[in-house]
Design an enzyme around this catalytic site. Structure first.
Site, PDB file in Angstrom:
ATOM      1  N   ASN A 115      50.954 -15.958 -25.913  1.00 54.62           N
ATOM      2  CA  ASN A 115      50.308 -16.944 -26.788  1.00 54.62           C
ATOM      3  C   ASN A 115      51.397 -17.696 -27.550  1.00 54.62           C
ATOM      4  OD1 ASN A 115      48.925 -18.351 -28.752  1.00 54.62           O
ATOM      5  ND2 ASN A 115      47.568 -16.646 -29.300  1.00 54.62           N
ATOM      6  N   HIS A 173      43.710 -23.207 -24.283  1.00 57.50           N
ATOM      7  CA  HIS A 173      44.741 -22.506 -25.061  1.00 57.50           C
ATOM      8  C   HIS A 173      44.936 -21.138 -24.412  1.00 57.50           C
ATOM      9  CE1 HIS A 173      47.035 -20.662 -28.140  1.00 57.50           C
ATOM     10  NE2 HIS A 173      46.037 -19.962 -28.661  1.00 57.50           N
ATOM     11  N   CYS A 215      46.930 -22.572 -33.690  1.00 57.57           N
ATOM     12  CA  CYS A 215      46.795 -22.599 -32.220  1.00 57.57           C
ATOM     13  C   CYS A 215      46.021 -23.820 -31.733  1.00 57.57           C
ATOM     14  CB  CYS A 215      46.133 -21.324 -31.722  1.00 57.57           C
ATOM     15  SG  CYS A 215      47.132 -19.863 -32.047  1.00 57.57           S
TER      16      CYS A 215
HETATM   17  O1  UT7 Z   1      45.622 -17.885 -30.504  1.00 55.02           O
HETATM   18  C1  UT7 Z   1      44.906 -17.738 -31.665  1.00 55.02           C
HETATM   19  C2  UT7 Z   1      43.675 -16.997 -31.448  1.00 55.02           C
HETATM   20  N1  UT7 Z   1      43.932 -15.623 -31.149  1.00 55.02           N
HETATM   21  C3  UT7 Z   1      43.296 -15.050 -30.188  1.00 55.02           C
HETATM   22  O2  UT7 Z   1      42.574 -15.708 -29.490  1.00 55.02           O
HETATM   23  C4  UT7 Z   1      43.407 -13.568 -30.024  1.00 55.02           C
HETATM   24  C5  UT7 Z   1      42.043 -13.009 -29.877  1.00 55.02           C
HETATM   25  N2  UT7 Z   1      41.983 -11.581 -29.711  1.00 55.02           N
HETATM   26  C6  UT7 Z   1      42.453 -10.923 -28.629  1.00 55.02           C
HETATM   27  O3  UT7 Z   1      43.062 -11.500 -27.755  1.00 55.02           O
HETATM   28  C7  UT7 Z   1      42.138  -9.457 -28.513  1.00 55.02           C
HETATM   29  O4  UT7 Z   1      41.228  -9.102 -29.523  1.00 55.02           O
HETATM   30  C8  UT7 Z   1      43.374  -8.532 -28.599  1.00 55.02           C
HETATM   31  C9  UT7 Z   1      44.198  -8.656 -27.315  1.00 55.02           C
HETATM   32  C10 UT7 Z   1      44.188  -8.899 -29.809  1.00 55.02           C
HETATM   33  C11 UT7 Z   1      42.920  -7.071 -28.695  1.00 55.02           C
HETATM   34  O5  UT7 Z   1      42.029  -6.736 -27.681  1.00 55.02           O
HETATM   35  P1  UT7 Z   1      40.651  -5.986 -28.035  1.00 55.02           P
HETATM   36  O6  UT7 Z   1      40.010  -5.666 -26.762  1.00 55.02           O
HETATM   37  O7  UT7 Z   1      39.893  -6.876 -28.984  1.00 55.02           O
HETATM   38  O8  UT7 Z   1      41.137  -4.649 -28.700  1.00 55.02           O
HETATM   39  P2  UT7 Z   1      40.889  -4.111 -30.194  1.00 55.02           P
HETATM   40  O9  UT7 Z   1      41.586  -4.959 -31.190  1.00 55.02           O
HETATM   41  O10 UT7 Z   1      39.410  -3.888 -30.383  1.00 55.02           O
HETATM   42  O11 UT7 Z   1      41.627  -2.720 -30.102  1.00 55.02           O
HETATM   43  C12 UT7 Z   1      41.230  -1.733 -29.164  1.00 55.02           C
HETATM   44  C13 UT7 Z   1      42.158  -0.537 -29.308  1.00 55.02           C
HETATM   45  C14 UT7 Z   1      42.352  -0.079 -30.749  1.00 55.02           C
HETATM   46  O12 UT7 Z   1      42.391   1.336 -30.748  1.00 55.02           O
HETATM   47  P3  UT7 Z   1      41.095   2.166 -31.210  1.00 55.02           P
HETATM   48  O13 UT7 Z   1      40.816   1.721 -32.615  1.00 55.02           O
HETATM   49  O14 UT7 Z   1      40.028   1.793 -30.242  1.00 55.02           O
HETATM   50  O15 UT7 Z   1      41.579   3.574 -31.077  1.00 55.02           O
HETATM   51  C15 UT7 Z   1      43.731  -0.593 -31.098  1.00 55.02           C
HETATM   52  O16 UT7 Z   1      44.374   0.184 -32.064  1.00 55.02           O
HETATM   53  O17 UT7 Z   1      43.469  -0.859 -28.805  1.00 55.02           O
HETATM   54  C16 UT7 Z   1      44.461  -0.479 -29.780  1.00 55.02           C
HETATM   55  N3  UT7 Z   1      45.602  -1.370 -29.656  1.00 55.02           N
HETATM   56  C17 UT7 Z   1      46.630  -1.128 -28.827  1.00 55.02           C
HETATM   57  N4  UT7 Z   1      46.884  -0.108 -27.975  1.00 55.02           N
HETATM   58  C18 UT7 Z   1      48.015  -0.172 -27.255  1.00 55.02           C
HETATM   59  C19 UT7 Z   1      45.834  -2.526 -30.296  1.00 55.02           C
HETATM   60  N5  UT7 Z   1      46.995  -3.068 -29.887  1.00 55.02           N
HETATM   61  C20 UT7 Z   1      47.509  -2.216 -28.971  1.00 55.02           C
HETATM   62  C21 UT7 Z   1      48.684  -2.224 -28.186  1.00 55.02           C
HETATM   63  N6  UT7 Z   1      48.895  -1.188 -27.354  1.00 55.02           N
HETATM   64  N7  UT7 Z   1      49.587  -3.231 -28.241  1.00 55.02           N
END
Ligand code: UT7
Length: 323
Positions: free
Chosen positions: A280, A250, A114
């Site tokens: 992304n 980004h 990225c």
């Molecule tokens: O470009 C390269 C660099 N990449 C990035 O910059 C990405 C960086 N990370 C992010 O953008 C975020 O961390 C995400 C968008 C990927 C996730 O957001 P988050 O607020 O960090 O959520 P999380 O990973 O802590 O997950 C929260 C909850 C989890 O459930 P539990 O464990 O709390 O029950 C996940 O299982 O959300 C759940 N979850 C979803 N729920 C519905 C994860 N993906 C989904 C989904 N739909 N698609």
């Protein structure tokens, strides 16, 4: 007087197919609401079957040439930032070169995921200021839809395909921050973090593999490292955040974009945002945001920009340029 790499033109290309968040509701336990609120993404584009990264790149390149009013014969070098090249080799850049009918100069790929466009832009600047090339086309192009695990809701809803291209040409400046062109660059990587974001396949494993990400861990690194590299790049240029007209980040997650702007002490009306429409797109996200920013009338000649990115590696960095 100093040599500066000055922007001549910009362009982008998105594949025709637009995929709204609701598409994922049909086969995953997810919702439009979750995707919008956690990432800011509303839709993304996916390449058609058989459509390759170098094809997207060539479309964007033609648009940048038209925007610059230049012919391909005037380009000395093409750098393509990508992690999703058509073939293991040759480079996507040489394919773009052939597609555009460029038979002189040189072309190569840069792979910093990225952050790839930032690394490619820094390389293009170095080629120009060292006199090795006068005119360089820097392209970010990706087909991340090819490396998604469609059963993994935590990653496959986030990424999209596209390409953006920027043409830089040598000019002389006074050596002050008032010059047009690239004013400073700041690059970093730290391979200790490779397991936070990687593809579990590759040539030597004889598989293509799928993208794996510990999103919340990457998130934690992102805001802090992006604000820090932007501040360092501004400092190297003898500038501060208050001097900026635009942050062109980004486009991974609106919450990372907002957090970084806040840490830099700048309001969101100074940030070019396309994540809602593109998702992304890895190395393609910044040149596409630059192109969209110009199309919208946000970015104008003479504006001061910082552009920053972080991704797999981890690799991250920033470039300060006056448009
Ligand atoms: O470009 C390269 C660099 N990449 C990035 O910059 C990405 C960086 N990370 C992010 O953008 C975020 O961390 C995400 C968008 C990927 C996730 O957001 P988050 O607020 O960090 O959520 P999380 O990973 O802590 O997950 C929260 C909850 C989890 O459930 P539990 O464990 O709390 O029950 C996940 O299982 O959300 C759940 N979850 C979803 N729920 C519905 C994860 N993906 C989904 C989904 N739909 N698609």
């Amino acid at each position: 007087m100093v040599s500066r790499a000055v922007v001549q033109g910009v362009g982008h290309y998105l594949p025709e197919r637009v995929v709204p968040n609701s598409h994922f509701e049909t086969f995953l336990d997810t919702s439009d609401e979750w995707i919008r609120t956690r990432s800011g993404i509303e839709r993304r584009h996916f390449a058609a079957e058989g459509e390759t990264t170098s094809e997207l790149a060539a479309h964007a390149a033609r648009k940048a040439l038209a925007n610059a009013g230049m012919e391909i014969g005037e380009i000395d070098a093409i750098i393509v930032a990508t992690s999703t090249a058509d073939l293991t080799f040759p480079s996507a850049a040489t394919m773009v070169q052939a597609e555009l009918g460029m038979t002189r100069g040189f072309a190569f790929d840069v792979q910093a995921v990225c952050a790839g466009f930032i690394f490619a832009l820094a390389n293009a600047n170095a080629l120009i200021v060292s006199g090795q090339a006068e005119t360089v086309m820097v392209i970010g192009a990706e087909t991340f839809s090819r490396i998604m695990d469609w059963t993994d809701r935590s990653t496959c809803v986030l990424f999209g395909d596209g390409a953006g291209a920027l043409i830089l040409k040598a000019d002389t400046g006074a050596g002050t921050p008032a010059d047009r062109g690239v004013l400073s660059t700041d690059l970093h990587s730290d391979g200790r973090y490779r397991e936070l974001l990687y593809v579990d396949g590759g040539v030597s494993t004889q598989t293509t593999g799928h993208l794996r990400m510990q999103g919340n861990q990457v998130f934690r690194h992102a805001v802090e490292k992006l604000a820090s590299t932007a501040a360092t790049a501004l400092d190297k240029a003898g500038l501060s955040a208050a001097d900026l007209d635009w942050i062109v980040p980004h486009q991974a997650n609106i919450r990372i974009i907002q957090g970084t702007a806040k840490k830099m002490g700048l309001p969101m009306d100074k940030v070019v945002v396309t994540v809602q429409d593109h998702g992304n797109t890895s190395a393609a996200s910044i040149p596409m945001a630059l192109s969209v920013g110009v199309e919208r009338g946000e970015i104008k000649t003479g504006d001061l920009l910082v552009t920053e990115a972080i991704g797999g590696g981890l690799a991250w960095g920033a470039v300060v340029l006056r448009w």
